[in-house]
Design a protein around this motif. Structure first.
Motif, PDB file in Angstrom:
ATOM      1  N   UNK A   1       0.803  -1.229   0.000  1.00 26.27           N
ATOM      2  CA  UNK A   1       0.000   0.000   0.000  1.00 26.27           C
ATOM      3  C   UNK A   1       0.836   1.279   0.000  1.00 26.27           C
ATOM      4  N   UNK A   2       2.116   1.205   0.355  1.00 29.29           N
ATOM      5  CA  UNK A   2       2.976   2.376   0.163  1.00 29.29           C
ATOM      6  C   UNK A   2       3.048   2.700  -1.328  1.00 29.29           C
ATOM      7  N   UNK A   3       3.251   1.668  -2.140  1.00 26.87           N
ATOM      8  CA  UNK A   3       3.294   1.864  -3.593  1.00 26.87           C
ATOM      9  C   UNK A   3       1.935   2.327  -4.112  1.00 26.87           C
ATOM     10  N   UNK A   4       0.857   1.728  -3.612  1.00 29.51           N
ATOM     11  CA  UNK A   4      -0.484   2.148  -4.038  1.00 29.51           C
ATOM     12  C   UNK A   4      -0.737   3.609  -3.680  1.00 29.51           C
ATOM     13  N   UNK A   5      -0.275   4.018  -2.496  1.00 26.30           N
ATOM     14  CA  UNK A   5      -0.451   5.414  -2.095  1.00 26.30           C
ATOM     15  C   UNK A   5       0.334   6.372  -2.979  1.00 26.30           C
ATOM     16  N   UNK A   6       1.560   5.997  -3.325  1.00 21.39           N
ATOM     17  CA  UNK A   6       2.357   6.840  -4.228  1.00 21.39           C
ATOM     18  C   UNK A   6       1.703   6.893  -5.607  1.00 21.39           C
ATOM     19  N   UNK A   7       1.153   5.779  -6.054  1.00 18.29           N
ATOM     20  CA  UNK A   7       0.420   5.784  -7.323  1.00 18.29           C
ATOM     21  C   UNK A   7      -0.752   6.754  -7.254  1.00 18.29           C
ATOM     22  N   UNK A   8      -1.433   6.783  -6.092  1.00 20.27           N
ATOM     23  CA  UNK A   8      -2.530   7.731  -5.904  1.00 20.27           C
ATOM     24  C   UNK A   8      -2.078   9.170  -6.017  1.00 20.27           C
ATOM     25  N   UNK A   9      -0.907   9.486  -5.438  1.00 20.22           N
ATOM     26  CA  UNK A   9      -0.353  10.845  -5.555  1.00 20.22           C
ATOM     27  C   UNK A   9      -0.028  11.174  -7.010  1.00 20.22           C
ATOM     28  N   UNK A  10       0.601  10.226  -7.714  1.00 22.84           N
ATOM     29  CA  UNK A  10       0.968  10.468  -9.115  1.00 22.84           C
ATOM     30  C   UNK A  10      -0.265  10.691  -9.973  1.00 22.84           C
ATOM     31  N   UNK A  11      -1.316   9.909  -9.728  1.00 27.26           N
ATOM     32  CA  UNK A  11      -2.544  10.055 -10.523  1.00 27.26           C
ATOM     33  C   UNK A  11      -3.288  11.355 -10.198  1.00 27.26           C
ATOM     34  N   UNK A  12      -3.101  11.861  -8.974  1.00 23.08           N
ATOM     35  CA  UNK A  12      -3.689  13.153  -8.634  1.00 23.08           C
ATOM     36  C   UNK A  12      -2.959  14.299  -9.333  1.00 23.08           C
ATOM     37  N   UNK A  13      -1.692  14.074  -9.655  1.00 24.14           N
ATOM     38  CA  UNK A  13      -0.861  15.120 -10.277  1.00 24.14           C
ATOM     39  C   UNK A  13      -0.867  15.047 -11.800  1.00 24.14           C
ATOM     40  N   UNK A  14      -0.880  13.822 -12.350  1.00 26.83           N
ATOM     41  CA  UNK A  14      -0.735  13.637 -13.794  1.00 26.83           C
ATOM     42  C   UNK A  14      -1.887  12.807 -14.344  1.00 26.83           C
ATOM     43  N   UNK A  15      -2.246  13.080 -15.592  1.00 28.15           N
ATOM     44  CA  UNK A  15      -3.283  12.317 -16.285  1.00 28.15           C
ATOM     45  C   UNK A  15      -2.618  11.136 -16.993  1.00 28.15           C
ATOM     46  N   UNK A  16      -2.614   9.971 -16.346  1.00 30.98           N
ATOM     47  CA  UNK A  16      -1.888   8.806 -16.837  1.00 30.98           C
ATOM     48  C   UNK A  16      -2.775   7.580 -16.896  1.00 30.98           C
ATOM     49  N   UNK A  17      -2.530   6.730 -17.870  1.00 29.73           N
ATOM     50  CA  UNK A  17      -3.168   5.421 -17.909  1.00 29.73           C
ATOM     51  C   UNK A  17      -2.497   4.516 -16.878  1.00 29.73           C
ATOM     52  N   UNK A  18      -3.065   3.341 -16.644  1.00 28.94           N
ATOM     53  CA  UNK A  18      -2.445   2.419 -15.692  1.00 28.94           C
ATOM     54  C   UNK A  18      -1.054   1.993 -16.157  1.00 28.94           C
ATOM     55  N   UNK A  19      -0.897   1.752 -17.459  1.00 28.47           N
ATOM     56  CA  UNK A  19       0.421   1.376 -17.981  1.00 28.47           C
ATOM     57  C   UNK A  19       1.405   2.523 -17.828  1.00 28.47           C
ATOM     58  N   UNK A  20       0.939   3.754 -18.034  1.00 32.18           N
ATOM     59  CA  UNK A  20       1.822   4.921 -17.928  1.00 32.18           C
ATOM     60  C   UNK A  20       2.233   5.198 -16.492  1.00 32.18           C
ATOM     61  N   UNK A  21       1.301   5.065 -15.545  1.00 33.05           N
ATOM     62  CA  UNK A  21       1.688   5.320 -14.155  1.00 33.05           C
ATOM     63  C   UNK A  21       2.598   4.209 -13.653  1.00 33.05           C
ATOM     64  N   UNK A  22       2.388   2.990 -14.135  1.00 31.36           N
ATOM     65  CA  UNK A  22       3.288   1.884 -13.783  1.00 31.36           C
ATOM     66  C   UNK A  22       4.711   2.195 -14.239  1.00 31.36           C
ATOM     67  N   UNK A  23       4.844   2.610 -15.482  1.00 32.87           N
ATOM     68  CA  UNK A  23       6.162   2.964 -16.003  1.00 32.87           C
ATOM     69  C   UNK A  23       6.745   4.170 -15.272  1.00 32.87           C
ATOM     70  N   UNK A  24       5.897   5.144 -14.946  1.00 28.84           N
ATOM     71  CA  UNK A  24       6.355   6.371 -14.284  1.00 28.84           C
ATOM     72  C   UNK A  24       6.887   6.071 -12.883  1.00 28.84           C
ATOM     73  N   UNK A  25       6.225   5.212 -12.141  1.00 29.29           N
ATOM     74  CA  UNK A  25       6.703   4.850 -10.807  1.00 29.29           C
ATOM     75  C   UNK A  25       8.063   4.163 -10.888  1.00 29.29           C
ATOM     76  N   UNK A  26       8.251   3.353 -11.911  1.00 26.95           N
ATOM     77  CA  UNK A  26       9.534   2.671 -12.080  1.00 26.95           C
ATOM     78  C   UNK A  26      10.632   3.631 -12.536  1.00 26.95           C
ATOM     79  N   UNK A  27      10.266   4.541 -13.420  1.00 26.34           N
ATOM     80  CA  UNK A  27      11.255   5.489 -13.935  1.00 26.34           C
ATOM     81  C   UNK A  27      11.714   6.477 -12.861  1.00 26.34           C
ATOM     82  N   UNK A  28      10.860   6.775 -11.888  1.00 26.62           N
ATOM     83  CA  UNK A  28      11.208   7.740 -10.841  1.00 26.62           C
ATOM     84  C   UNK A  28      11.645   7.073  -9.539  1.00 26.62           C
ATOM     85  N   UNK A  29      11.748   5.753  -9.543  1.00 30.95           N
ATOM     86  CA  UNK A  29      12.180   5.030  -8.342  1.00 30.95           C
ATOM     87  C   UNK A  29      13.652   5.308  -8.058  1.00 30.95           C
TER      88      UNK A  29
END
Length: 527
Positions: free
Chosen positions: A358-386
């Motif tokens: 849920x730490x990862x899920x929460x960060x995904x929630x923050x990213x989706x609140x900031x950026x308009x991303x598909x699930x595949x895009x937010x998945x890639x974005x979390x990995x690219x910014x890790x």
């Protein structure tokens, strides 16, 4: 299908290059469970997958069920029927039934109903006792956004105590009970025995406890929480209950589904459920497991799911955490302070990949609140910014998830903030004459180092076509030998491969399980 199969049609799939988008859809439909169907594990049940060409799934399966067993449940969306045997029935009765019914017309698979278990500076007064939000740089991200109630995180777990003082403000109001109960088959997911049923409340608090509210702890994001209760008081749940909860969360519009659970091995039913979620735009985040082994538990091991490992408070790899090639991200998981049921004292520390997820899920929630991303895009974005924390790739994947990086880094890379990614796509149309027919297609890679490739099949509604994919093999897959498969009850299939092997062409086979007709096959390769 062998190299010289007379039905094999090998072609190079390069024509018709252009932008395209394909979305799979299905008609929701989960039948009410038979009264008395107990919550938790259901070891005396079998799950039978039925093709969509069958008019009445329950009636069709019932004709093959032995006298001592009975049909007790079905899910039309992902196409399975549950069959219950008496508790005293020997294993050989189950195995004989599974072997026999798989040979019947209209049956795609038969399997046991496997058991899964839990994988365990704001003004919030206990924020100073927390370390997980600080480790993933959440406070810096909160300077930009605390998250948004328009982003929904569904927790498929034990029930969440949705009236908890530190959760009530963030539970979703889309449902009168803020969720649904699949373990007990009622509408209210509130914990039945709060002293024993606290795992879901803890997980929900990590992802989305109210932040900067003068109470308790701070969740990673201010996302809306949905509770899909699929585990019983003892922390166990059946494949069918969990799969139903995933489908329900998807149909409720969840952006993220969090599953801090695992075990039970590969099942077609669960695979179809996570495929349904992913194909409909949901980010599925799962715990890697707590056995300390070089193997990630299912459902985390499905390609649709983001597998999360765990770190200790000092940033080292947690000894209990599973690891392996499937790990995509890591997050703090040991001695994580979060909400628990008020009966247990409202707050407590727990450890496990259950807590890292849920730490990862929460960060995904923050990213989706900031950026308009598909699930595949937010998945890639979390990995690219890790953040690379110096662990091996099979321990940390792309690295430790980083909230500030996910919020402050423009995912488009060009300042536009629209989350677009360079890609190339092509669609080919063809037809299949019947169950004996098959087509094999070859895709020559367009990028030197693609981030992912998505293969979409859209076939006739009155047939059941399946999709098989091989990477790095140099030859066509078969129904017995393949790397990836789309095998749902209809002809809408999607396979997504991240960081694909480009040493040989990608090979894709389309084959009918039943029926015939025309289909469209789309391959999209991302830079």
């Amino acid at each position: 299908m062998t190299e010289d199969s007379p039905h094999t049609d090998r072609r190079t799939f390069l024509e018709g290059v252009g932008a395209v988008g394909v979305a799979a859809a299905a008609i929701p439909g989960v039948s009410a469970a038979t009264p008395g169907r107990t919550p938790g594990a259901k070891p005396n049940e079998a799950l039978v997958g039925v093709t969509n060409t069958v008019d009445d799934a329950e009636e069709h399966v019932a004709q093959f069920v032995p006298d001592q067993a009975r049909v007790v449940h079905s899910n039309e969306t992902i196409g399975y029927v549950a069959v219950r045997f008496p508790e005293e029935a020997p294993d050989r009765a189950h195995e004989h039934f599974l072997d026999a019914i798989e040979k019947r017309e209209g049956i795609k698979y038969a399997e046991r109903n496997a058991t899964h278990t839990t994988s365990l500076s704001p003004d919030d007064p206990r924020f100073g006792d927390q370390y997980a939000p600080q480790m993933v740089n959440a406070p810096a991200a909160w300077e930009t956004t605390l998250g948004s109630s328009s982003v929904s995180v569904a927790v498929v777990d034990q029930g969440i105590q949705y009236d908890h003082p530190d959760l009530a403000a963030n539970v979703s109001d889309a449902d009168s009970y803020h969720g649904d109960d699949f373990a007990d088959d009622d509408e209210d997911p509130y914990p039945d025995v709060p002293q024993d049923e606290y795992h879901g409340t803890h997980v929900g608090g990590i992802a989305a406890a109210a932040t900067d509210n003068g109470s308790g702890v701070a969740g990673v994001s201010e996302s809306s929480l949905l509770s899909g209760r699929a585990l019983s008081e003892d922390g166990t749940g059946s494949t069918s209950d969990i799969s139903d909860a995933i489908v329900w969360a998807t149909d409720q519009g969840a952006d993220v589904v969090n599953m801090s659970l695992g075990g039970g091995g590969y099942t077609e039913t669960m695979k179809n459920a996570v495929s349904y979620a992913y194909d409909n735009g949901v980010l599925v985040v799962c715990a890697a497991g707590n056995a300390g082994k070089n193997s990630v538990d299912y459902p985390a091991a499905y390609s649709e799911c983001v597998a999360v490992s765990a770190l200790d408070p000092d940033g080292t790899f947690a000894s209990y955490s599973n690891y392996g090639d499937d790990i995509e991200l890591t997050a703090p998981g040991t001695n994580v302070l979060s909400t628990t049921t008020e009966t247990r004292g409202s707050y407590e520390r727990l450890s496990g990949t259950s807590m890292a997820t849920p730490v990862v899920s929460g960060v995904a929630g923050l990213a989706l609140a900031r950026w308009d991303l598909s699930n595949a895009e937010v998945r890639a974005h979390l990995k690219e910014t890790a953040v690379d924390v110096g662990l091996s790739e099979d321990e940390q994947g792309s690295g430790r998830v980083d909230a500030d990086g996910a919020v402050s880094t423009d995912p488009s890379g060009d300042g536009s903030g629209d989350g677009t990614t360079e890609h190339i796509s092509a669609t080919v149309s063809d037809s299949l004459d019947g169950y004996w027919d098959e087509d094999c297609w070859s895709w020559a890679w367009q990028y030197d180092d693609p981030s992912k490739v998505v293969v979409d099949l859209s076939g006739p509604s009155d047939a059941d076509f399946d999709l098989y994919v091989d990477e790095g093999e140099g030859s066509c897959p078969t129904t017995d030998d393949y790397d990836y498969r789309g095998y749902t009850a209809d002809s809408q299939e999607t396979v997504t491969i991240t960081e694909p092997d480009t040493s040989t062409n990608l090979h894709v086979m389309v084959t009918p399980f039943s029926g015939s007709g025309e289909y469209d096959l789309t391959i999209t390769e991302y830079q």
